[in-house]
Design a protein around this motif. Structure first.
Motif, PDB file in Angstrom:
ATOM      1  N   ASP A  31       6.149  -6.275   9.589  1.00 31.81           N
ATOM      2  CA  ASP A  31       5.380  -4.739   9.425  1.00 31.81           C
ATOM      3  C   ASP A  31       5.143  -4.947   8.541  1.00 31.81           C
ATOM      4  O   ASP A  31       5.668  -4.635   7.104  1.00 31.81           O
ATOM      5  CB  ASP A  31       6.555  -3.836   9.773  1.00 31.81           C
ATOM      6  CG  ASP A  31       6.609  -2.399   9.793  1.00 31.81           C
ATOM      7  OD1 ASP A  31       4.462  -2.731   9.969  1.00 31.81           O
ATOM      8  OD2 ASP A  31       6.664  -1.554   9.429  1.00 31.81           O
ATOM      9  N   GLY A  32       3.713  -5.081   7.917  1.00 39.44           N
ATOM     10  CA  GLY A  32       3.424  -5.464   6.342  1.00 39.44           C
ATOM     11  C   GLY A  32       2.418  -6.281   6.020  1.00 39.44           C
ATOM     12  O   GLY A  32       2.365  -6.242   5.034  1.00 39.44           O
ATOM     13  N   PHE A  33       3.436  -7.157   6.573  1.00 40.40           N
ATOM     14  CA  PHE A  33       2.889  -8.721   5.743  1.00 40.40           C
ATOM     15  C   PHE A  33       3.316  -9.042   7.094  1.00 40.40           C
ATOM     16  O   PHE A  33       3.431  -9.433   8.084  1.00 40.40           O
ATOM     17  CB  PHE A  33       3.865  -8.997   4.300  1.00 40.40           C
ATOM     18  CG  PHE A  33       5.221  -9.367   4.907  1.00 40.40           C
ATOM     19  CD1 PHE A  33       5.454 -10.267   4.718  1.00 40.40           C
ATOM     20  CD2 PHE A  33       6.315  -8.612   5.081  1.00 40.40           C
ATOM     21  CE1 PHE A  33       6.594 -10.340   5.375  1.00 40.40           C
ATOM     22  CE2 PHE A  33       7.488  -8.362   5.089  1.00 40.40           C
ATOM     23  CZ  PHE A  33       7.698  -9.657   5.362  1.00 40.40           C
ATOM     24  N   SER A  34       2.517 -10.759   6.551  1.00 38.38           N
ATOM     25  CA  SER A  34       2.720 -12.435   7.287  1.00 38.38           C
ATOM     26  C   SER A  34       3.263 -13.519   6.087  1.00 38.38           C
ATOM     27  O   SER A  34       2.968 -13.541   5.018  1.00 38.38           O
ATOM     28  CB  SER A  34       1.957 -12.744   7.999  1.00 38.38           C
ATOM     29  OG  SER A  34       0.472 -12.830   7.299  1.00 38.38           O
ATOM     30  N   VAL A  35       3.707 -13.776   6.475  1.00 38.76           N
ATOM     31  CA  VAL A  35       4.513 -15.818   5.320  1.00 38.76           C
ATOM     32  C   VAL A  35       3.849 -16.349   6.268  1.00 38.76           C
ATOM     33  O   VAL A  35       4.801 -16.744   8.022  1.00 38.76           O
ATOM     34  CB  VAL A  35       5.333 -15.633   4.917  1.00 38.76           C
ATOM     35  CG1 VAL A  35       6.624 -15.311   6.152  1.00 38.76           C
ATOM     36  CG2 VAL A  35       5.570 -16.252   4.392  1.00 38.76           C
ATOM     37  N   VAL A  70       3.371 -11.241 -14.837  1.00 37.39           N
ATOM     38  CA  VAL A  70       2.187 -11.274 -13.605  1.00 37.39           C
ATOM     39  C   VAL A  70       1.954 -10.265 -12.571  1.00 37.39           C
ATOM     40  O   VAL A  70       3.150 -10.181 -12.792  1.00 37.39           O
ATOM     41  CB  VAL A  70       1.729 -12.675 -13.977  1.00 37.39           C
ATOM     42  CG1 VAL A  70       1.224 -13.061 -14.971  1.00 37.39           C
ATOM     43  CG2 VAL A  70       1.886 -13.615 -12.607  1.00 37.39           C
ATOM     44  N   GLU A  71       1.129 -10.300 -12.216  1.00 34.35           N
ATOM     45  CA  GLU A  71       0.752  -9.733 -10.823  1.00 34.35           C
ATOM     46  C   GLU A  71       0.354 -10.312 -10.105  1.00 34.35           C
ATOM     47  O   GLU A  71      -1.483 -10.950 -10.716  1.00 34.35           O
ATOM     48  CB  GLU A  71       0.167  -7.924 -11.230  1.00 34.35           C
ATOM     49  CG  GLU A  71       1.037  -7.384 -11.250  1.00 34.35           C
ATOM     50  CD  GLU A  71       0.759  -5.565 -11.294  1.00 34.35           C
ATOM     51  OE1 GLU A  71       1.971  -4.923 -10.929  1.00 34.35           O
ATOM     52  OE2 GLU A  71      -0.342  -5.622 -11.537  1.00 34.35           O
ATOM     53  N   LEU A  72       0.191 -10.378  -8.995  1.00 36.50           N
ATOM     54  CA  LEU A  72      -1.087 -11.270  -8.395  1.00 36.50           C
ATOM     55  C   LEU A  72      -1.004 -10.280  -6.945  1.00 36.50           C
ATOM     56  O   LEU A  72      -0.203  -9.094  -6.771  1.00 36.50           O
ATOM     57  CB  LEU A  72      -0.266 -12.673  -7.186  1.00 36.50           C
ATOM     58  CG  LEU A  72      -0.320 -13.986  -8.079  1.00 36.50           C
ATOM     59  CD1 LEU A  72       0.893 -13.620  -8.763  1.00 36.50           C
ATOM     60  CD2 LEU A  72      -0.534 -14.750  -7.185  1.00 36.50           C
ATOM     61  N   CYS A  73      -2.455 -10.325  -6.218  1.00 42.15           N
ATOM     62  CA  CYS A  73      -3.029  -9.339  -4.975  1.00 42.15           C
ATOM     63  C   CYS A  73      -3.782 -10.513  -4.186  1.00 42.15           C
ATOM     64  O   CYS A  73      -4.816 -11.364  -4.803  1.00 42.15           O
ATOM     65  CB  CYS A  73      -3.231  -8.569  -5.852  1.00 42.15           C
ATOM     66  SG  CYS A  73      -4.153  -7.379  -4.456  1.00 42.15           S
ATOM     67  N   GLN A  74      -3.845 -10.024  -3.083  1.00 46.48           N
ATOM     68  CA  GLN A  74      -4.822 -10.621  -1.726  1.00 46.48           C
ATOM     69  C   GLN A  74      -5.760 -10.160  -2.414  1.00 46.48           C
ATOM     70  O   GLN A  74      -6.101  -8.826  -2.736  1.00 46.48           O
ATOM     71  CB  GLN A  74      -4.084 -10.430  -0.569  1.00 46.48           C
ATOM     72  CG  GLN A  74      -4.874 -11.333   0.406  1.00 46.48           C
ATOM     73  CD  GLN A  74      -4.501 -10.670   1.510  1.00 46.48           C
ATOM     74  OE1 GLN A  74      -3.148 -10.271   1.503  1.00 46.48           O
ATOM     75  NE2 GLN A  74      -5.071 -11.653   2.669  1.00 46.48           N
ATOM     76  N   GLU A  78      -7.300  -4.140   1.411  1.00 46.70           N
ATOM     77  CA  GLU A  78      -7.286  -2.552   0.637  1.00 46.70           C
ATOM     78  C   GLU A  78      -5.715  -2.042   1.042  1.00 46.70           C
ATOM     79  O   GLU A  78      -5.563  -2.725   1.657  1.00 46.70           O
ATOM     80  CB  GLU A  78      -8.297  -1.857   1.705  1.00 46.70           C
ATOM     81  CG  GLU A  78      -9.886  -2.569   1.678  1.00 46.70           C
ATOM     82  CD  GLU A  78     -10.479  -1.908   0.688  1.00 46.70           C
ATOM     83  OE1 GLU A  78     -10.013  -0.954   0.108  1.00 46.70           O
ATOM     84  OE2 GLU A  78     -11.519  -2.490   0.183  1.00 46.70           O
ATOM     85  N   GLY A  79      -5.901  -1.607  -0.176  1.00 47.93           N
ATOM     86  CA  GLY A  79      -4.047  -0.802  -0.676  1.00 47.93           C
ATOM     87  C   GLY A  79      -3.576  -1.908  -0.726  1.00 47.93           C
ATOM     88  O   GLY A  79      -1.734  -1.558  -0.587  1.00 47.93           O
ATOM     89  N   ALA A  80      -2.967  -2.926  -0.736  1.00 46.21           N
ATOM     90  CA  ALA A  80      -2.219  -4.204  -0.878  1.00 46.21           C
ATOM     91  C   ALA A  80      -1.002  -3.591  -2.211  1.00 46.21           C
ATOM     92  O   ALA A  80      -2.066  -3.770  -2.855  1.00 46.21           O
ATOM     93  CB  ALA A  80      -2.604  -5.567  -1.223  1.00 46.21           C
ATOM     94  N   ALA A  81      -0.496  -3.808  -2.046  1.00 46.26           N
ATOM     95  CA  ALA A  81       0.657  -3.970  -3.577  1.00 46.26           C
ATOM     96  C   ALA A  81       0.448  -5.365  -4.040  1.00 46.26           C
ATOM     97  O   ALA A  81       0.977  -6.375  -3.208  1.00 46.26           O
ATOM     98  CB  ALA A  81       2.016  -3.193  -2.749  1.00 46.26           C
ATOM     99  N   PRO A  82       0.418  -4.898  -5.091  1.00 49.35           N
ATOM    100  CA  PRO A  82       0.496  -6.157  -5.985  1.00 49.35           C
ATOM    101  C   PRO A  82       2.057  -6.738  -5.874  1.00 49.35           C
ATOM    102  O   PRO A  82       2.669  -5.892  -6.081  1.00 49.35           O
ATOM    103  CB  PRO A  82      -0.116  -5.634  -7.547  1.00 49.35           C
ATOM    104  CG  PRO A  82      -0.358  -5.175  -7.401  1.00 49.35           C
ATOM    105  CD  PRO A  82       0.502  -3.533  -6.175  1.00 49.35           C
ATOM    106  N   ASP A  97      -2.624  -8.933   4.519  1.00 48.34           N
ATOM    107  CA  ASP A  97      -3.635  -8.435   4.894  1.00 48.34           C
ATOM    108  C   ASP A  97      -4.537  -9.343   6.010  1.00 48.34           C
ATOM    109  O   ASP A  97      -4.691 -10.674   5.282  1.00 48.34           O
ATOM    110  CB  ASP A  97      -5.085  -7.386   4.268  1.00 48.34           C
ATOM    111  CG  ASP A  97      -6.523  -7.236   5.557  1.00 48.34           C
ATOM    112  OD1 ASP A  97      -6.256  -7.150   6.951  1.00 48.34           O
ATOM    113  OD2 ASP A  97      -6.736  -6.263   4.690  1.00 48.34           O
ATOM    114  N   GLU A  98      -3.954  -9.728   7.167  1.00 50.69           N
ATOM    115  CA  GLU A  98      -4.036 -10.886   7.673  1.00 50.69           C
ATOM    116  C   GLU A  98      -6.070 -11.371   7.915  1.00 50.69           C
ATOM    117  O   GLU A  98      -6.205 -11.618   8.261  1.00 50.69           O
ATOM    118  CB  GLU A  98      -3.543 -10.772   9.257  1.00 50.69           C
ATOM    119  CG  GLU A  98      -3.516 -12.352   9.747  1.00 50.69           C
ATOM    120  CD  GLU A  98      -3.025 -13.167   9.048  1.00 50.69           C
ATOM    121  OE1 GLU A  98      -3.276 -14.636   9.231  1.00 50.69           O
ATOM    122  OE2 GLU A  98      -2.386 -12.780   8.301  1.00 50.69           O
TER     123      GLU A  98
END
Length: 151
Positions: A31-35, A70-74, A78-82, A97-98
């Motif tokens: 729910d909310g992500f993939s790995v 540091v922070e990483l972001c996809q 849209e609206g992804a938390a770092p 976000d797939e």
């Protein structure tokens, strides 16, 4: 999850244990992500020679080898938390976000212990997760004036 809590993923697509050798990429959904993971099937050695050894590995691992958080972001998520990485921390990269690119951007976080709390770091350019090895990035900072404006 991003807050350190474990979340259950849905079942992966099926894979065969009959095929020995080679890596099989799989995506696990939650729910909310993939790995993304890699499944490796190999024959055991010695007393385990008739055993199939199944190894699961994360496909993407991010390591912060800098003495600054540091922070990483996809990219384009849209609206992804770092994803926050402390100094010298390592974490599995999760996609929020797939439909978005498998790319990330990076920014440094102010290191208040070193007197950098008035610096505002901007996001870097994109780096593809498929890029193997080192990728030079340029990260820029603006200093905050006493009135709060960025210089």
């Amino acid at each position: 999850g991003r807050d350190g809590m474990l979340k259950a993923c849905d079942w992966s697509s099926p894979f065969s244990l009959d095929s020995i050798g080679g890596d099989r990429p799989l995506t696990l959904w939650a729910d909310g992500f993939s790995v993304d993971i890699v499944v490796r099937v190999a024959l055991g050695e010695g007393v385990l020679r008739r055993t199939r050894m199944v190894t699961l590995l994360p496909r993407y691992v991010v390591t912060n080898n800098m003495p600054q958080p540091v922070e990483l972001c996809q990219v384009m998520a849209e609206g992804a938390a770092p994803l926050r990485l402390a100094e010298f921390e390592m974490q599995v990269l999760k996609w929020q976000d797939e439909s978005s690119h498998r790319s990330v951007c990076v920014r440094l976080l102010p290191d208040e212990a070193k007197g950098h709390e008035d610096w505002h770091w901007q996001w870097s350019g994109a780096v593809s997760a498929e890029t193997v090895g080192y990728s030079p990035l340029k990260v820029r900072a603006k200093r905050r004036r006493e009135g709060g404006d960025l210089v």
